[in-house]
Design a protein around this motif. Structure first.
Motif, short mmCIF file in Angstrom:
data_model
loop_
_atom_site.label_atom_id
_atom_site.label_comp_id
_atom_site.label_asym_id
_atom_site.label_seq_id
_atom_site.Cartn_x
_atom_site.Cartn_y
_atom_site.Cartn_z
N ARG A 1 -1.75 3.81 11.76
CA ARG A 1 -3.00 4.26 12.40
C ARG A 1 -2.81 5.56 13.20
O ARG A 1 -3.65 6.44 13.18
CB ARG A 1 -3.57 3.19 13.31
N VAL B 1 1.90 -0.17 6.43
CA VAL B 1 1.30 -0.77 7.63
C VAL B 1 1.74 0.03 8.86
O VAL B 1 2.73 0.75 8.83
CB VAL B 1 1.69 -2.26 7.78
N GLY B 2 0.97 -0.11 9.93
CA GLY B 2 1.34 0.53 11.19
C GLY B 2 1.22 2.04 11.17
O GLY B 2 1.97 2.73 11.86
N LEU C 1 -7.97 -1.64 3.17
CA LEU C 1 -8.24 -2.63 4.21
C LEU C 1 -8.21 -4.05 3.65
O LEU C 1 -7.71 -4.97 4.31
CB LEU C 1 -9.59 -2.35 4.87
N GLY D 1 -2.24 -10.19 5.62
CA GLY D 1 -2.13 -10.58 7.02
C GLY D 1 -1.49 -9.48 7.86
O GLY D 1 -0.90 -9.76 8.90
N ALA D 2 -1.64 -8.24 7.41
CA ALA D 2 -1.00 -7.10 8.08
C ALA D 2 -2.02 -6.33 8.91
O ALA D 2 -3.23 -6.55 8.79
CB ALA D 2 -0.35 -6.19 7.05
N GLN D 3 -1.54 -5.41 9.72
CA GLN D 3 -2.36 -4.64 10.63
C GLN D 3 -2.19 -3.15 10.40
O GLN D 3 -1.15 -2.71 9.91
CB GLN D 3 -1.97 -4.94 12.10
N ARG D 4 -3.17 -2.37 10.80
CA ARG D 4 -3.07 -0.91 10.75
C ARG D 4 -2.18 -0.38 11.87
O ARG D 4 -1.66 0.74 11.77
CB ARG D 4 -4.45 -0.28 10.86
N ASP D 5 -1.99 -1.15 12.94
CA ASP D 5 -1.21 -0.69 14.10
C ASP D 5 0.27 -1.06 13.98
O ASP D 5 0.67 -1.98 13.42
CB ASP D 5 -1.76 -1.27 15.39
N LEU E 1 -4.57 -5.00 3.22
CA LEU E 1 -4.01 -5.35 4.53
C LEU E 1 -4.41 -6.75 4.94
O LEU E 1 -3.57 -7.55 5.37
CB LEU E 1 -4.49 -4.36 5.60
N ASP E 2 -5.70 -7.05 4.81
CA ASP E 2 -6.22 -8.36 5.20
C ASP E 2 -5.55 -9.47 4.39
O ASP E 2 -5.12 -10.48 4.95
CB ASP E 2 -7.74 -8.38 5.01
#
Length: 122
Positions: A63, A60-61, A111, A118-122, A114-115
């Protein structure tokens, strides 16, 4: 040779485009682009893949990750060094070819994972 199946195409050129954050792989006239983020989250390293099925670590994170160095490994692979310090993934020509051919499915799967987390690419 390890990491090089008989029929695997070998890129004729690798180009780091740091402005666009992509690695371009030319196979003759055909060019594939893989984002640095895509490469980082699909690193073949044990840190990402684990040591067996079910041990994968969701990245994660990533991007805005950059590739700061791209080092050849013999005649069969390259090892990128990412701006987050990760440099233990050796990307064989076989694996890079797989990433090029399956990019859309692999990205969609990432993706979705991640969804689900509940995680984000940023």
């Amino acid at each position: 040779m390890p990491g090089l199946e008989r029929d695997t195409p070998i890129p004729t050129e690798l180009t780091l485009d740091r402005k666009r954050h992509v690695l371009a792989l030319a196979y003759g006239e055909k060019v594939h682009e893989l984002s640095f983020e895509f490469l980082r989250v699909h690193s073949p390293s044990a840190e990402v893949r684990g040591h067996g099925p079910g041990q994968e670590v969701l990245q994660v994170g990533k991007r805005n990750v950059d590739i700061t160095e791209l080092e050849p490994v013999g005649m069969y692979a390259v090892r990128p060094t990412f701006s987050d310090g990760h440099n233990s993934g050796i990307f064989s020509w076989d694996y890079l070819n797989k990433l090029c051919l399956e990019k859309n499915r692999l990205w969609d799967d990432y993706l979705a994972r991640l969804d689900k987390a509940g995680a984000q690419r940023d």
